[in-house]
Design a protein around this motif. Structure first.
Motif, PDB file in Angstrom:
ATOM      1  N   ILE A 251       0.842  -1.206   0.000  1.00  0.00           N
ATOM      2  CA  ILE A 251       0.000   0.000   0.000  1.00  0.00           C
ATOM      3  C   ILE A 251       0.871   1.248   0.000  1.00  0.00           C
ATOM      4  CG2 ILE A 251      -1.657   1.332   1.347  1.00  0.00           C
ATOM      5  CD1 ILE A 251      -2.838  -1.348   2.293  1.00  0.00           C
ATOM      6  N   GLN A 252       1.884   1.276   0.860  1.00  0.00           N
ATOM      7  CA  GLN A 252       2.781   2.424   0.932  1.00  0.00           C
ATOM      8  C   GLN A 252       3.498   2.649  -0.399  1.00  0.00           C
ATOM      9  OE1 GLN A 252       5.371   1.352   4.155  1.00  0.00           O
ATOM     10  NE2 GLN A 252       3.883   1.836   5.753  1.00  0.00           N
ATOM     11  N   ALA A 253       3.928   1.558  -1.036  1.00  0.00           N
ATOM     12  CA  ALA A 253       4.693   1.664  -2.279  1.00  0.00           C
ATOM     13  C   ALA A 253       3.862   2.249  -3.415  1.00  0.00           C
ATOM     14  CB  ALA A 253       5.231   0.296  -2.685  1.00  0.00           C
ATOM     15  N   ASP A 254       2.544   2.126  -3.322  1.00  0.00           N
ATOM     16  CA  ASP A 254       1.689   2.681  -4.375  1.00  0.00           C
ATOM     17  C   ASP A 254       1.808   4.195  -4.468  1.00  0.00           C
ATOM     18  OD1 ASP A 254      -0.629   2.258  -6.347  1.00  0.00           O
ATOM     19  OD2 ASP A 254      -1.457   3.741  -4.950  1.00  0.00           O
ATOM     20  N   ALA A 255       2.248   4.827  -3.381  1.00  0.00           N
ATOM     21  CA  ALA A 255       2.431   6.282  -3.418  1.00  0.00           C
ATOM     22  C   ALA A 255       3.496   6.667  -4.439  1.00  0.00           C
ATOM     23  CB  ALA A 255       2.807   6.802  -2.037  1.00  0.00           C
ATOM     24  N   GLY A 256       4.405   5.757  -4.752  1.00  0.00           N
ATOM     25  CA  GLY A 256       5.472   6.036  -5.711  1.00  0.00           C
ATOM     26  C   GLY A 256       5.094   5.758  -7.144  1.00  0.00           C
TER      27      GLY A 256
END
Length: 572
Positions: A251-256
Motif C-alpha cells: 500500500i505504501q509503495a503505491d504512493a510512488g
C-alpha cells in the motif's frame, strides 16, 4: 544450552584457531575511554539541543510527528497502513511510546534520534576496543560519529536513522561476539535473530544491511574454516518477519506510482557516498588533516618499507575487517540496483555504512600513526601526546561547533512575502503549491486555517510537474483520510476551492513557470528539488489557461513567488 561449532579444519588447527579468537588479549576500557565517550556523546546530545532550538519541524519530521503523537495506537497503526511513510513500523511504534513518556515537542522527538546515535557510538567503540588500542579506536569512531555530514544532520532530526544505526552497531557487537566465543548459546542466536528483525523493520534498507552481515559471516567463516549453519539460519529466519510488513509495504509503495521521486544516480553520486567529493561520512577538513598526517608519516625515512613489511593482519582482526568491507560495498550494490531496476540511492538511507568507515580508519590508524611501536614511543614521551589530545578535543567538540554554525530558521509562514503584501492581502486565503511547504505552515503558521493545498490529479501527473507531485498528491490524500482533524478543511479539490473563493494568493516556487524534466541523472545537481523534482503545475493548468482568472505576479523577494489570483466578473 550451547551449540558446538562445526569446522572443516583438523582438530588441532581448530583448537589453535579457537584459542586465537577466544583468548586474544582484549584492550580493557580505561579512564581515557570513559572520558572520551562521555565527551563525544555529550557533544552529540548538545548538538541536537542547540540545533533544535534553531529549527522547526520540516516535512519529513512532520511525517514522524503526526504518527507518533497520535493518541490512539490503533489509529496510528491504521495511518501506518496507508500511503504515507514508506517505512517499516518499528521506529513509529517505539516513537509512539517515547512520545507518550516525553511529549511531542521538537526537542523531545529529536533527542530520541540523538540517543540512538549516542548508543551507536558507544556500541561501536566497545566492539572495536576488543581489537584495537585506544587511539586507533578513537581515530575511526570520532572521525565518523563527530564529523559526518549525514550523522550530524540526522542527529537532530525526528526520523529513524539514529535507531537504524544503533541497531546496526548492536549487530556488529553480536557479530564480534560470535568470533570471540568458542561456543554459541541459543540465547545469543535468539538475540541475534531479534536484532536482525529490528534492523529489517526500522528501514527499507535494513534488508540490505542484514544481508551484508550474513555475507560477512559466510566470508569470515570461509577464511577461518568454520561452518555454523545455525548461526546463518538465525539471520535467515529473521527475514521471514517481512511477511507481516508486506501488506502495508504494498500500500505504501503505491504512493510512488506512476513515478518515484528519487532520480537515477550518476557516478558523481557514487563518489559522494564514498567521501571523495562530499563530506558524507568524514568532515572534509578532518579528512585533509588525516591525509596530511599520513603523508608526513609515510615519507619519513623507511616508514613505507616498514609499513609494507609489517602489514600483517592477525586472526583477531579478520572478522572485523570483513564486516567493515561488507558494509562499505552496500552502496555500490544499491547504486547498481538504482541504475538497472529502480532509483533508491540516497545517502542517509545507507547510514549503517558509517560503521564500515569507522573500522577502516581504525585499521589504518593502528597500522600507521598509532601502531604498537608508536604507542610505545608515545608512552615514554608524554609530550608526544599533545598533538593527538588537541585533535581529540577538537573532534569531540565539532558537533557543538557544527550546531553553533547552524543558521536559525524563520518561523514558518511569517516570512513568505513582503510585510506590505502580507498586510494588504491578509484577508485572502493562501494556496500553497508545495505539499512540504503546506505541511509546515499548516502546523506552525499563526493563521494556519487560511492555508490550502489543492488536490488536482491532472496537475500532479502533468509531464512538466517533476517526479514528486504524484506522490505528494497521494500523501496529502492519506493525511486527510487519517488525520481529518488537521487536514479536512484545508486539503481540498481544485473544483471545491475555486467554487468557494474568487480571489486568493498563491505561494509558489520562485520560478513558478518552471517545467521539470521527468528524466535526469544525478542527486548532486544544483537546486535538485526546484529544478527537477517538483515544479507544481496547478497555476498553469487551472488558472493561466482559464480566461475567467487574472493572475498577477506580486513579488518573489522573499524567495517564494507570490501571485494574486482574481476571478474576472462577467460583464452584465
Amino acid at each position: 544450552m550451547e551449540i558446538k561449532e562445526i569446522s572443516s579444519r583438523a582438530p588441532r588447527e581448530q583448537g589453535l584457531l579457537k584459542k586465537s579468537l577466544s583468548n586474544s588479549k582484549e584492550s580493557k576500557l580505561t579512564g581515557w575511554d570513559y572520558t572520551i565517550l562521555v565527551a563525544s556523546i555529550s557533544g552529540l546530545l548538545l548538538s541536537c539541543i542547540i540545533i533544535s532550538s534553531k529549527k522547526y519541524f520540516w516535512t519529513d519530521e512532520l511525517f514522524s510527528y503526526y504518527m507518533t503523537s497520535e493518541p490512539s495506537l490503533g489509529r496510528m497503526l491504521a495511518a501506518f497502513h496507508d500511503k504515507l511513510n514508506n517505512t517499516p513500523l518499528l521506529y513509529f511504534l517505539l516513537g509512539w511510546g517515547w512520545d507518550k513518556l516525553f511529549g511531542s515537542a521538537e526537542l523531545s522527538l529529536r533527542l530520541f534520534s540523538s540517543l540512538g546515535m549516542a548508543a551507536a557510538l558507544l556500541l561501536t567503540w566497545a566492539t572495536l576496543r576488543r581489537t584495537y588500542a585506544l587511539w586507533a579506536t578513537a581515530t575511526g569512531t570520532l572521525l565518523v560519529f563527530c564529523t559526518s555530514q549525514v550523522i550530524l544532520n540526522q542527529n537532530a532530526e525526528a526520523r529513524m536513522y539514529g535507531l537504524f544505526l544503533a541497531l546496526s552497531a548492536m549487530a556488529f557487537l553480536l557479530y564480534d561476539n560470535f568470533y570471540r566465543n568458542t561456543t554459541i548459546s541459543y540465547k545469543f542466536l535468539i538475540i541475534n535473530a531479534l536484532v536482525h528483525v529490528a534492523i529489517i523493520h526500522t528501514h527499507l534498507f535494513g534488508g540490505f544491511y542484514s544481508g551484508a552481515i550474513l555475507v560477512a559471516f559466510f566470508a569470515t567463516d570461509r577464511v577461518l574454516k568454520l561452518y555454523r549453519p545455525k548461526l546463518y539460519l538465525s539471520i535467515l529466519l529473521s527475514w521471514i518477519s517481512v511477511v507481516f510488513y508486506l501488506p502495508s509495504f504494498l500500500i505504501q509503495a503505491d504512493a510512488g506510482k506512476p513515478r518515484t521521486w528519487i532520480p537515477a544516480p550518476d557516478f558523481v553520486d557514487l563518489l559522494d557516498i564514498y567521501n571523495l567529493t562530499k563530506p558524507t561520512w568524514i568532515g572534509r577538513r578532518f579528512l585533509l588533516f588525516i591525509a596530511l598526517v599520513l603523508f608526513i608519516y609515510l615519507i619519513r625515512k623507511g616508514n613505507i618499507k616498514k609499513l609494507i613489511k609489517n602489514i600483517n593482519i592477525p586472526t583477531t582482526e579478520i572478522p572485523v575487517l570483513i564486516f567493515g568491507f561488507c558494509l562499505l560495498i552496500v552502496p555500490i550494490a544499491i547504486w547498481i540496483i538504482s541504475l538497472t531496476i529502480k532509483p533508491i540511492f540516497y545517502d542517509r538511507y545507507m547510514i549503517p555504512s558509517a560503521i564500515g568507515w569507522v573500522i577502516l580508519f581504525s585499521f589504518i590508524a593502528s597500522k600507521t600513526v598509532f601502531s604498537k611501536k608508536n604507542i610505545s614511543a608515545i608512552s615514554k614521551n608524554p609530550a608526544l601526546l599533545l598533538a593527538p589530545i588537541l585533535a581529540l578535543i577538537f573532534t569531540t567538540a565539532y558537533p557543538i561547533i557544527f550546531a553553533k554554525g547552524f543558521r536559525k530558521q524563520n518561523y514558518p509562514g511569517t516570512t513568505d512575502m513582503l510585510p506590505e503584501i502580507a498586510k494588504k492581502y491578509a484577508h485572502l486565503p493562501k494556496v500553497v503549491t508545495s505539499s512540504g511547504t503546506f505541511l509546515e505552515r499548516n502546523y506552525y503558521a499563526p493563521d494556519r486555517p487560511n492555508y490550502f493545498f489543492i488536490m488536482d490529479w491532472k496537475s500532479a501527473v502533468d509531464p512538466n510537474s517533476g517526479t514528486f507531485p504524484p506522490q505528494s498528491y497521494k500523501h496529502m490524500e492519506a493525511w486527510k483520510r487519517n488525520f481529518p482533524q488537521f487536514f479536512q478543511d484545508n486539503v481540498v479539490s481544485s473544483e471545491d476551492f475555486l467554487s468557494h473563493h474568487d480571489n486568493f494568493l498563491v505561494i509558489d516556487y520562485p520560478d513558478y513557470l518552471k517545467r521539470c524534466p521527468l528524466k535526469h541523472a544525478g542527486l548532486h545537481v544544483t537546486d535538485l528539488w526546484t529544478n527537477y523534482l517538483e515544479c507544481p503545475q496547478w497555476v498553469e493548468v487551472r488558472l493561466l489557461n482559464d480566461k475567467k482568472y487574472k493572475v498577477t505576479f506580486l513579488s518573489n523577494e522573499y524567495w517564494f513567488s507570490i501571485l494574486l489570483v482574481e476571478k474576472i466578473k462577467p460583464n452584465l
